[in-house]
Design an enzyme around this catalytic site. Structure first.
Site, PDB file in Angstrom:
ATOM      1  N   CYS A   1       3.814  -1.425   0.064  1.00 28.07           N
ATOM      2  CA  CYS A   1       2.735  -0.457  -0.124  1.00 28.07           C
ATOM      3  C   CYS A   1       3.278   0.943  -0.386  1.00 28.07           C
ATOM      4  CB  CYS A   1       1.825  -0.434   1.099  1.00 28.07           C
ATOM      5  SG  CYS A   1       0.973  -1.993   1.400  1.00 28.07           S
TER       6      CYS A   1
ATOM      7  N   ARG B   1      -3.966  -6.758  -2.560  1.00 28.20           N
ATOM      8  CA  ARG B   1      -3.675  -5.676  -3.506  1.00 28.20           C
ATOM      9  C   ARG B   1      -4.632  -5.795  -4.701  1.00 28.20           C
ATOM     10  NH1 ARG B   1       1.026  -3.791  -1.412  1.00 28.20           N
ATOM     11  NH2 ARG B   1       2.216  -5.319  -0.220  1.00 28.20           N
TER      12      ARG B   1
END
Length: 219
Positions: A55, A132
């Site tokens: 991330c 995601r």
């Protein structure tokens, strides 16, 4: 009679749907989706958690290339199932360690309301972390493209920018994009819909034709 729990089931948004409206707290203050980024495109993306390695690379990628999104009249909007305090700590930590500053709003979705509304929470992958997801939303707040990646595979920033530009060029010129299209490449002209249009296409020497139904031109 036993009490029965009522469960709200949200259908995942689809391409062409109006982007579901919501209110949320972000690292840049309170927002309402319906009023966010008026007359601009939005790229809204979720990440599984703050202070995680993949991330951090992805959010840094968005931050480093923010000017490219701005040039395409696009606002960035991040999200994870973390608190505002966690977001702020992470933003500051990355800036201190790498010099990269996440200068775009990140939604604090601690109650998972937005994640569920947009289908970002997929229980077979994780019940507590958003996948995601990337939503491309046009200025009319219509969802135009959706990408989903699992927790362990980072996104491709070049492809996100390529797809965004392809959508915008397609809208402006009423054309389609071939495989691997990028700015400067030829685009596909809409195929004929009548015999007269077909014969006109066959006689047209101004475009590159594989056949009358597949023709390309430069913009």
């Amino acid at each position: 009679m036993e009490n029965m729990e009522t469960t709200t089931v949200h259908m995942m948004p689809r391409i062409g749907d109006k982007a579901p409206d919501f209110k949320a707290k972000t690292t840049k203050g309170d927002m309402q989706m319906a009023d966010f980024a008026k007359d601009k495109w939005i790229v809204m993306f979720s990440h599984p958690a703050d202070f995680t390695p993949v991330c951090t690379t992805e959010m840094s990628g968005f931050a480093v290339r923010k000017d490219e999104f701005t040039a395409l009249n696009t606002e960035l909007l991040g999200l994870s199932i973390d608190s505002i305090h966690s977001h702020l700590g992470w933003v500051n930590n990355v800036r201190e360690k790498t010099g990269v500053y996440f200068d775009f709003p990140i939604i604090a979705d601690i109650d998972m309301k937005v994640s569920k509304l947009y289908g970002m929470l997929q229980p077979n992958e994780s019940e507590t972390a958003a996948v995601r997801a990337v939503f491309f939303i046009d200025p009319k707040k219509k969802i135009r493209l959706i990408m989903y990646y699992p927790l362990n595979v980072g996104r491709n920033m070049d492809e996100i920018l390529r797809a965004l530009e392809a959508l915008q060029v397609s809208d402006e010129h009423k054309v389609a994009m071939p495989l691997d299209w990028k700015k400067g490449d030829k685009v596909i002209i809409p195929p004929p819909k009548t015999l007269d249009e077909m014969n006109a296409r066959i006689a047209d020497d101004s475009c590159e034709k594989v056949d009358f139904y597949l023709a390309k031109k430069s913009l």
